[in-house]
Write a protein that holds these residues in place. Structure first.
Motif, PDB file in Angstrom:
ATOM      1  N   GLN A 119      42.247  28.505  16.051  1.00  0.00           N
ATOM      2  CA  GLN A 119      41.007  29.202  16.638  1.00  0.00           C
ATOM      3  C   GLN A 119      40.047  29.396  15.768  1.00  0.00           C
ATOM      4  OE1 GLN A 119      44.254  29.668  17.046  1.00  0.00           O
ATOM      5  NE2 GLN A 119      44.182  28.946  19.088  1.00  0.00           N
ATOM      6  N   ALA A 122      38.071  26.489  14.540  1.00  0.00           N
ATOM      7  CA  ALA A 122      37.061  26.099  15.652  1.00  0.00           C
ATOM      8  C   ALA A 122      35.852  26.794  15.496  1.00  0.00           C
ATOM      9  CB  ALA A 122      37.444  26.321  17.036  1.00  0.00           C
ATOM     10  N   ARG A 123      35.887  28.119  14.937  1.00  0.00           N
ATOM     11  CA  ARG A 123      34.868  28.963  14.867  1.00  0.00           C
ATOM     12  C   ARG A 123      33.971  28.499  13.485  1.00  0.00           C
ATOM     13  NH1 ARG A 123      38.229  32.794  16.880  1.00  0.00           N
ATOM     14  NH2 ARG A 123      38.707  33.879  14.903  1.00  0.00           N
ATOM     15  N   SER A 126      32.037  25.330  14.232  1.00  0.00           N
ATOM     16  CA  SER A 126      30.744  25.733  14.922  1.00  0.00           C
ATOM     17  C   SER A 126      29.787  26.336  13.858  1.00  0.00           C
ATOM     18  CB  SER A 126      31.015  26.739  15.980  1.00  0.00           C
ATOM     19  OG  SER A 126      31.699  26.394  16.852  1.00  0.00           O
ATOM     20  N   ARG A 160      42.350  18.616  18.738  1.00  0.00           N
ATOM     21  CA  ARG A 160      41.971  19.112  19.900  1.00  0.00           C
ATOM     22  C   ARG A 160      41.397  20.774  19.986  1.00  0.00           C
ATOM     23  NH1 ARG A 160      42.905  16.031  24.314  1.00  0.00           N
ATOM     24  NH2 ARG A 160      44.149  14.237  24.139  1.00  0.00           N
ATOM     25  N   THR A 162      40.344  22.302  17.553  1.00  0.00           N
ATOM     26  CA  THR A 162      39.123  22.579  16.890  1.00  0.00           C
ATOM     27  C   THR A 162      38.068  22.078  17.762  1.00  0.00           C
ATOM     28  OG1 THR A 162      40.532  22.471  14.961  1.00  0.00           O
ATOM     29  CG2 THR A 162      37.985  22.315  14.695  1.00  0.00           C
ATOM     30  N   ALA A 164      37.758  22.017  21.060  1.00  0.00           N
ATOM     31  CA  ALA A 164      37.851  22.472  22.343  1.00  0.00           C
ATOM     32  C   ALA A 164      36.461  23.157  22.649  1.00  0.00           C
ATOM     33  CB  ALA A 164      38.986  23.621  22.223  1.00  0.00           C
ATOM     34  N   GLY A 165      35.727  23.766  22.173  1.00  0.00           N
ATOM     35  CA  GLY A 165      34.483  24.318  22.595  1.00  0.00           C
ATOM     36  C   GLY A 165      33.395  23.408  22.125  1.00  0.00           C
ATOM     37  N   VAL A 166      33.472  22.380  21.509  1.00  0.00           N
ATOM     38  CA  VAL A 166      32.398  21.601  20.926  1.00  0.00           C
ATOM     39  C   VAL A 166      31.783  20.618  21.887  1.00  0.00           C
ATOM     40  CG1 VAL A 166      31.863  19.720  19.327  1.00  0.00           C
ATOM     41  CG2 VAL A 166      33.393  21.473  18.658  1.00  0.00           C
ATOM     42  N   THR A 167      30.487  20.688  22.119  1.00  0.00           N
ATOM     43  CA  THR A 167      29.747  19.538  22.950  1.00  0.00           C
ATOM     44  C   THR A 167      28.613  18.763  22.171  1.00  0.00           C
ATOM     45  OG1 THR A 167      28.285  21.481  23.479  1.00  0.00           O
ATOM     46  CG2 THR A 167      29.903  20.919  24.907  1.00  0.00           C
TER      47      THR A 167
END
Ligand code: PGA
Length: 265
Positions: A119, A122-123, A126, A160, A162, A164-167
């Motif tokens: 988590q 992932a931040r 970003s 997956r 990392t 997760a919130g990436v677009t």
């Protein structure tokens, strides 16, 4: 998946080695050694990157800018935060301000020694993208994971989590580094690396689309040397290497980069 040409990347992770004076000498020597390779094999070839300790970055930046060296560099980590009361941390903005191209995210030593979670990574991912840095996301399984889950399960789960919130279509690199292969002298086989790299690429395709998957470079890392790089570079889904110990020896590291240039030309 479409066959596309990705510029190979040979990246040296210095870890906590080489102070700023040693960094200058090392980058100068690397440049001379690579110039011979570029002369021998032409301009086409690998991008060469180094990841020095934070305290070296300003010196490396100045040297590369002043002498217009064909070497790029990045940080070994970044904070998930922008600024503030986070003693000892370094923000993405600071790294960008020093002209870093890349930043390592989630190296196994950060995950293990500093308890970094998916988590949190992932931040960090970003934040790197936000600041215009190219994240080099490190994933890999331990020897126990390998025995229990096989080679791909843990790296894919880390990827997956990392992403997760990436677009959109982020520019990033994945480094597949089996934890059991790092610093052990026992590299994965080229077939093992290819199998996991192909699975990671398919996962990027599923999450972010084929185009991003085709453009994303996937490196192998873990006991890479000039004597075993050939096998990895022949794999269709392996686009280079993240090199630890061997990157501290300029001749050895340049041989790794040079070999790829030879293969690629
Ligand atoms: P190694 O390290 O090449 O010394 O195995 C690789 C890494 O930790 O990135």
């Amino acid at each position: 998946m479409a066959q596309v040409s990705r510029i190979p990347l040979i990246a040296g992770n210095w870890k906590m080695n080489l102070d700023h004076l040693q960094a200058i000498a090392t980058v100068q020597k690397l440049d001379w050694t690579l110039k011979d390779a570029r002369h021998d094999y032409g301009a086409a070839g690998s991008e060469v990157a180094v990841f020095p300790p934070f305290t070296d970055l300003r010196s490396v930046q100045n040297l590369i800018a002043a002498d217009k060296l064909d070497i790029v560099f990045g940080g070994q980590d970044l904070s998930e935060h922008e600024a503030g009361a986070y003693t000892g941390e370094i923000s993405g903005a600071f790294l960008k301000g020093l002209d870093c191209t890349y930043v390592l995210i989630g190296h196994s030593e950060r995950r293990t020694l500093h308890g970094e979670t998916d988590q949190q990574l992932a931040r960090k991912f970003s934040s790197a993208v936000k600041h215009g840095l190219v994240p080099v996301l490190c994933v890999g399984e331990t020897a126990d994971d390998l025995e229990v889950h096989g080679p791909s399960a843990v790296p894919v789960a880390q990827l997956r989590a990392t992403l997760a919130g990436v677009t959109g279509t982020p520019n990033f690199v994945i480094a597949y580094e089996p934890v059991w292969a790092i610093g052990s002298g026992q590299a994965a086989t080229p077939d093992q690396a290819e199998q996991v790299a192909a699975t990671l690429r398919a996962t990027v395709a599923e999450l972010l689309g084929e185009e991003t998957a085709d453009a994303t470079r996937i490196l192998y890392g873990g006991s890479v040397k000039s004597s075993n790089i050939a096998g990895f570079m022949r794999q269709p889904n392996v686009d280079g290497a993240l090199v630890g110990g061997a990157s501290l020896d300029v001749t050895e590291f340049a041989s790794i980069a040079r070999f790829q240039k030879h293969v690629g030309t």
